[in-house]
Scaffold this motif. Structure first.
Motif, PDB file in Angstrom:
ATOM      1  N   VAL A 886       0.798  -1.301   0.041  1.00  0.00           N
ATOM      2  CA  VAL A 886       0.105  -0.036   0.162  1.00  0.00           C
ATOM      3  C   VAL A 886       0.700   1.340  -0.037  1.00  0.00           C
ATOM      4  O   VAL A 886       1.784   1.343   0.808  1.00  0.00           O
ATOM      5  N   PRO A 887       0.786   2.014  -0.905  1.00  0.00           N
ATOM      6  CA  PRO A 887       1.533   3.265  -1.139  1.00  0.00           C
ATOM      7  C   PRO A 887       1.181   4.069   0.234  1.00  0.00           C
ATOM      8  O   PRO A 887       0.061   4.076   0.916  1.00  0.00           O
ATOM      9  N   GLU A 888       2.289   4.792   0.764  1.00  0.00           N
ATOM     10  CA  GLU A 888       2.006   5.780   1.895  1.00  0.00           C
ATOM     11  C   GLU A 888       1.320   6.818   1.701  1.00  0.00           C
ATOM     12  O   GLU A 888       0.899   7.211   0.467  1.00  0.00           O
ATOM     13  N   VAL A 889       0.711   7.893   2.619  1.00  0.00           N
ATOM     14  CA  VAL A 889      -0.274   8.553   2.606  1.00  0.00           C
ATOM     15  C   VAL A 889       0.357   9.861   1.730  1.00  0.00           C
ATOM     16  O   VAL A 889      -0.276  10.606   0.959  1.00  0.00           O
ATOM     17  N   VAL A 890       1.678   9.941   1.556  1.00  0.00           N
ATOM     18  CA  VAL A 890       2.492  11.045   0.905  1.00  0.00           C
ATOM     19  C   VAL A 890       3.450  10.277   0.270  1.00  0.00           C
ATOM     20  O   VAL A 890       3.911   9.330   0.632  1.00  0.00           O
ATOM     21  N   ALA A 891       4.014  10.877  -1.018  1.00  0.00           N
ATOM     22  CA  ALA A 891       4.989  10.136  -1.895  1.00  0.00           C
ATOM     23  C   ALA A 891       6.449  10.314  -1.065  1.00  0.00           C
ATOM     24  O   ALA A 891       6.431  11.009  -0.209  1.00  0.00           O
ATOM     25  N   GLY A 892       7.454   9.480  -1.498  1.00  0.00           N
ATOM     26  CA  GLY A 892       8.579   9.632  -1.073  1.00  0.00           C
ATOM     27  C   GLY A 892       8.932   8.628   0.291  1.00  0.00           C
ATOM     28  O   GLY A 892      10.183   8.527   0.471  1.00  0.00           O
ATOM     29  N   TYR A 893       8.163   7.783   0.575  1.00  0.00           N
ATOM     30  CA  TYR A 893       8.384   6.556   1.232  1.00  0.00           C
ATOM     31  C   TYR A 893       7.958   5.396   0.807  1.00  0.00           C
ATOM     32  O   TYR A 893       7.452   5.117  -0.059  1.00  0.00           O
ATOM     33  N   PRO A 894       8.828   4.313   1.386  1.00  0.00           N
ATOM     34  CA  PRO A 894       8.588   2.871   0.999  1.00  0.00           C
ATOM     35  C   PRO A 894       7.047   2.599   1.146  1.00  0.00           C
ATOM     36  O   PRO A 894       6.329   3.051   1.992  1.00  0.00           O
ATOM     37  N   ASP A 895       6.643   1.783   0.249  1.00  0.00           N
ATOM     38  CA  ASP A 895       5.296   1.198   0.443  1.00  0.00           C
ATOM     39  C   ASP A 895       5.025   0.639   1.813  1.00  0.00           C
ATOM     40  O   ASP A 895       6.001  -0.175   2.328  1.00  0.00           O
ATOM     41  N   ARG A 896       3.809   0.403   2.170  1.00  0.00           N
ATOM     42  CA  ARG A 896       3.672  -0.309   3.350  1.00  0.00           C
ATOM     43  C   ARG A 896       3.073  -1.827   3.214  1.00  0.00           C
ATOM     44  O   ARG A 896       2.578  -2.035   2.107  1.00  0.00           O
ATOM     45  N   ILE A 897       3.567  -2.630   3.886  1.00  0.00           N
ATOM     46  CA  ILE A 897       3.477  -4.216   3.583  1.00  0.00           C
ATOM     47  C   ILE A 897       2.236  -4.369   4.652  1.00  0.00           C
ATOM     48  O   ILE A 897       2.428  -4.386   5.751  1.00  0.00           O
ATOM     49  N   ILE A 898       1.050  -4.832   4.194  1.00  0.00           N
ATOM     50  CA  ILE A 898      -0.023  -5.271   5.119  1.00  0.00           C
ATOM     51  C   ILE A 898      -0.424  -6.759   4.691  1.00  0.00           C
ATOM     52  O   ILE A 898      -0.657  -7.068   3.484  1.00  0.00           O
ATOM     53  N   ALA A 899      -0.590  -7.392   5.793  1.00  0.00           N
ATOM     54  CA  ALA A 899      -0.817  -8.864   5.677  1.00  0.00           C
ATOM     55  C   ALA A 899      -2.499  -9.010   5.315  1.00  0.00           C
ATOM     56  O   ALA A 899      -3.067  -8.369   5.698  1.00  0.00           O
ATOM     57  N   LYS A 900      -2.468  -9.747   4.336  1.00  0.00           N
ATOM     58  CA  LYS A 900      -4.019 -10.232   3.939  1.00  0.00           C
ATOM     59  C   LYS A 900      -4.461 -11.090   5.194  1.00  0.00           C
ATOM     60  O   LYS A 900      -3.773 -11.737   5.869  1.00  0.00           O
ATOM     61  N   PRO A 901      -5.754 -10.781   5.565  1.00  0.00           N
ATOM     62  CA  PRO A 901      -6.338 -11.235   6.646  1.00  0.00           C
ATOM     63  C   PRO A 901      -6.047 -12.645   7.219  1.00  0.00           C
ATOM     64  O   PRO A 901      -5.855 -13.083   8.135  1.00  0.00           O
ATOM     65  N   GLU A 902      -6.422 -13.569   6.149  1.00  0.00           N
ATOM     66  CA  GLU A 902      -6.223 -15.003   6.250  1.00  0.00           C
ATOM     67  C   GLU A 902      -4.679 -15.535   6.290  1.00  0.00           C
ATOM     68  O   GLU A 902      -4.293 -16.693   6.805  1.00  0.00           O
TER      69      GLU A 902
END
Length: 962
Positions: A886-902
């Motif tokens: 998931v892209p961060e709320v503003v540009a210039g930062y690494p994407d966030r890694i979000i686990a799929k619920p399962e």
């Protein structure tokens, strides 16, 4: 034979001991359905009458009956003193291989004394009529067939711990009422000795118990009663109608009982139910530690030291060399005895026996004149165990003299053999008490009577003074001794000035200039003083405890200085230790003149280096303490930022601020950064961010970032204002160490390499350039896969383990100056060769630096292998099917890694520590491919051993320094 038949026969018997003993024992065997000694063991090797009879001296033997691993049994005629029979068995216990039971009998009664090592002794008394009771008869049956059934449940260690805890709680109650801690400690020592003296019979007829009982009836009189008792013990005389021996020794020179309440007396009275005769003398050290102001402990070095750890120094420094001497003397004595027995001429025989006696006398005199110094003796535990060991050896030698047909010698080893230096007055007194108690216990447990007038001989050899700085700022002298042992205080170099004061710190710097670095830990001064004693002939060897830091950085110079003069002959480099309630890791180091083999961590080696690594037999010389920093590696490896304050924030707050405007138009993105520490790197990231105002942003400029600045004002400014460091107070909105040089080196890089400072596994990872590294991370300012691959290789791993420091039980500590700066990279691929940061991306995605053409092929192979390893790891850590980016709320930062619920629960287990603990085949194979590529760049075969790699790296280092 039935119990009634046995009882009737021996009730009527009037035979003397010599005539009756063996028949009485044989009847017991018949009663218990046990074989007699002759029937069970015709050779008398493990079960016999009159074991150890020495015909040449007309001795009675060591025991009337002996059964190996079961008992020693001594008889006396009816009405004779069975205590004397017990003393005889105690004296000869070593010659009887320390039987677990010591049994004495006068035919009318049988008394079983348990003597299991490390247990509180029990006693069972059986009269003739008791033999009709099957349960009591069973006790005798067990003595013959299964002595373990008679092993006491209570151990001396458990008893000591229980007594220490209860008594320290009692003493704490006195302190809580406002009494001075030193006065409580002194009074407590006197009362503890009273409890001990009563249980060994020096205070007769339960005198101390009766005093406390009277005190409970007449509480207003108890202070005077205690004063009278302690005063009487100081001089000897009558206390009421009881005759009190002269104790003296200084313990009772100052008598000032503290006021006791009824609850105190009740608790003290409950202590009389414990068996104080079996208490380990180390209890006094425990009590004293807990009785002191905790702030003083670091300076005093006053803490509990377990006996097994102490013996790791006492054995190789004190006892093993003396035992080796004794073995040599024994061999000579045996030759002389053989010659004397074979001599046909009385003159020749007498001449041989005279030489034999001279050898024995000389060895005993050697022990009598042997002196052990503990220059940080604290409660005296090291001195107590050294004295005990010396007395055990002397006893063994006396018994051997009897076996050679010589008259029994008297023991002379005593508290005069131990010397001590202790800064605190009451600690020095406590050390004397510990030695006194230990001496008395040993004498009684080995069948010796106590000498009196006084019972406690003065111990002037334990001095109360500072061991490393005199009051006038000069260097103290240490007394001459054969050996030095001890556990100097644990105090880090950075804490010395704060805890010891400016004057003391300055004195240390002045006295030991050129000998001990100013930033060294306090323990280093004891090592240097011991080295100087050996150099000047005032000691032969030393064994001291130190924290593991002794082998690192500036501390190590004291060990290097020791190795210039002599050798480290015995060491344990990493042992767990309990100090002030915390688990720490320490090193035990023995050095000096010794003929013992060199032993490191229980294994014989050729030599031990200053970093407490060793050269095993057959291995190459790999003393990496000689490695020097290489110019080609400078300005590349840095420690991450050190905050000193709550600058860190969670991701939710960070994202809120990133989308919040500031009045002056400044973007919070300038000062809100992602932050990574060692835990994030080795585990799953915790979504941590940090407020970072850079290295030189002014307070007015920082205030333009409204919410972050207010947060730092609230959470950091107050803490900073309390610090003594002027910069911390003045620049409170900036990190303590913002690492200007690191930021400059990373400024133009898209990514950088990082590794934890302390880790179980030495792992390197990539971090994107915007991420701020914590101080627990080391940063390498390179963006190419070649540097990454060389650092990740086995070759660098071996070097890093050899040159690292060790951080307790947590793992190896990577250091920029020792691990990285000294490491010789392959020629053409050094940090200097890749310093221009010109990089090329290959079709595989691997990145190589701009290097000379002749080294490009090796760079490509290493980069591909490193890139492949990193990709495999990334796919394992974050399987694409399990996550969303998931892209961060503003540009210039690494994407966030979000686990799929399962997959959330499974993803939590995907961490680098877990991966390297598991070592799956694909990971091993990827590392092997990388290792082969790096070895080829060095021009080395891949089959080299660790020692061969280390030697080659050391040779490269030395060649490049020159």
């Amino acid at each position: 034979m039935t119990p009634d038949e046995f009882i009737i026969k021996w009730q009527r018997a009037t035979l003397k001991e010599r005539a009756a003993a063996q028949e009485h024992f044989c009847d017991l065997c018949q009663l218990l359905n046990e074989l007699t000694p002759a029937a069970a063991d015709p050779t008398g090797a493990v079960y016999c009458f009159k074991h150890g009879t020495i015909k040449t001296t007309g001795g009675q033997g060591w025991a009337d009956v002996w059964k190996s691993g079961h008992f020693g049994w001594e008889y006396k005629s009816a009405g004779k003193n069975l205590d004397q029979a017990l003393k005889r068995l105690q004296f000869y216990a070593p010659a009887l291989n320390h039987p677990p039971l010591l049994i004495v009998s006068d035919m009318e009664q049988i008394i079983i004394h348990t003597a299991f090592t490390g247990t509180v002794p029990d006693q069972y008394t059986l009269t003739l009529n008791d033999l009709r009771d099957p349960s009591k008869l069973q006790l005798l049956k067990w003595a013959f067939s299964d002595p373990e059934k008679l092993r006491p449940i209570d151990t001396t260690a458990a008893l000591t711990e229980r007594a220490a805890r209860q008594f320290s709680e009692w003493a704490a109650a006195l302190r809580q009422r406002g009494h001075d801690s030193a006065a409580v400690a002194h009074f407590s020592q006197q009362l503890l000795f009273c409890l001990f003296a009563q249980d060994i019979g020096l205070l007769p007829n339960q005198l101390f118990t009766r005093l406390l009982e009277n005190g409970l009836k007449y509480p207003a009189q108890v202070e005077q009663m205690l004063t009278n008792l302690l005063d009487t013990m100081a001089t000897g005389g009558l206390f009421g109608s009881e005759a009190i021996d002269w104790f003296n020794g200084g313990l009772f020179a100052e008598v000032q009982p503290l006021p006791l309440e009824t609850a105190d007396l009740k608790t003290l009275h409950s202590f009389t139910k414990l068996n104080w005769s079996a208490i380990e003398p180390s209890i006094f050290g425990t009590l004293f530690e807990r009785g002191l102001d905790p702030k003083q402990r670091a300076q005093l070095g006053a803490h509990y030291t377990d006996p097994n750890s102490i013996m790791r120094l006492v054995a190789p420094v004190v006892l093993m060399p003396l035992r080796k001497e004794w073995q040599s003397v024994q061999k000579e004595m045996l030759q002389l005895k053989t010659a004397a027995d074979a001599a046909k001429s009385p003159t020749v025989r007498d001449k041989q026996l005279t030489k034999l006696r001279a050898l024995l006398t000389g060895m005993l005199e050697r022990l009598n004149q042997f002196h052990v110094l503990d220059p940080a003796c604290g409660a005296g535990n090291f001195l107590f165990l050294a004295l005990k060991g010396l007395k055990d050896l002397e006893h063994e030698i006396i018994l051997a003299g009897e076996q050679f047909g010589l008259m029994r010698a008297s023991p002379t080893v005593s508290p005069h053999n131990v010397l001590g230096i202790e800064k605190n007055h009451y600690a020095a007194e406590l050390a004397r008490v510990t030695v006194w108690i230990g001496e008395i216990q040993w004498m009684l447990q080995h069948g010796f009577s106590l000498s009196k007038n006084p019972i406690l001989k003065p111990i002037n050899s334990i001095e109360q003074r500072d061991a490393v700085v005199n009051a006038d700022g000069s260097e103290p002298d240490w007394p001459t001794a054969d050996v030095i042992i001890g556990n100097p205080p644990f105090l880090g170099g950075s804490k010395k000035r704060g805890l010891l004061g400016d004057d003391y710190f300055t004195a240390l710097e002045t006295i030991y200039a050129g000998r001990v670095p100013a930033g060294a830990d306090l323990v280093c001064y004891w090592f240097e003083k011991a080295r100087a004693q050996i150099e000047t002939g005032k000691a032969r060897a030393a064994g001291l405890v130190a924290t593991q830091a002794i082998r690192n950085n500036s501390n190590r110079s004291v060990l290097e200085r020791i190795l210039q003069q002599t050798r480290i002959f015995h060491a344990w480099s990493n042992e767990r230790w309990t100090n002030d309630g915390a688990n720490v890791h320490v090193a035990f180091i023995c050095f000096g003149q010794s003929k013992l083999p060199t032993v490191l961590n229980g294994q014989v080696v050729n030599r031990i280096y200053a970093d407490l690594t060793g050269q095993a037999a057959g291995d190459l010389n790999c003393d990496v303490t000689n490695a020097q920093p290489l110019p080609e590696n400078v300005a590349t490896c840095f420690e991450g930022i050190k905050k000193y304050g709550a600058f860190d924030i969670d991701g939710t707050l960070a994202r809120q601020w990133l989308t919040t405007p500031n009045p002056a138009g400044h973007h919070n993105q300038d000062v809100i950064k992602q932050w990574r520490n060692a835990q994030d790197m080795m585990g799953r990231g915790q979504d941590q961010w940090i407020i970072d105002f850079g290295v030189n942003r002014s307070e007015q400029e920082a205030a333009c970032y409204e919410l972050p600045f207010e947060y730092v004002q609230l959470h950091v400014r107050t803490i900073r204002a309390q610090q003594s460091n002027e910069r911390l107070r003045r620049l409170w909105w900036l990190h303590e160490r913002p690492r200007t040089d690191m930021r400059r080196a990373l400024n133009t890089l898209p990514r950088y390499i990082a590794t934890p400072r302390v880790a179980k596994h030495r792992i390197f990872i990539w971090c994107e350039s915007g991420i701020i590294p914590d101080t627990r991370l080391l940063v390498i300012a390179r963006a190419d896969d070649v540097n990454f691959g060389v650092l990740t290789s086995r070759i660098h791993h071996i070097w890093s383990l050899a040159t690292c420091a060790w951080h307790g039980g947590q793992g190896a500590t990577y250091n920029a100056n020792t691990c990285f700066a000294t490491f010789p990279f392959p020629i053409g691929l050094t940090p200097a060769d890749t310093a221009n940061h010109a990089i090329e991306t290959l079709n595989s995605g691997a990145i190589i630096p701009s290097v000379a053409i002749e080294y490009r092929a090796h760079a490509i192979v290493i980069a591909k292998a490193a890139h492949q390893l990193n990709q495999l790891r990334d796919h394992w850590l974050n399987p694409p099917d399990w996550i969303d980016r998931v892209p961060e709320v503003v540009a210039g930062y690494p994407d966030r890694i979000i686990a799929k619920p399962e997959y959330a629960a499974q993803l939590k287990q995907r961490a680098l520590t877990n991966l390297y603990n598991q070592q799956p085949a694909w990971l091993v194979n990827a590392h092997q491919q990388l290792d082969q590529a790096v070895a080829a760049a060095y021009g080395w075969p891949t089959e080299l051993t660790d020692a061969e790699i280390l030697q080659r790296l050391l040779q490269l280092n030395q060649a490049r320094v020159e």
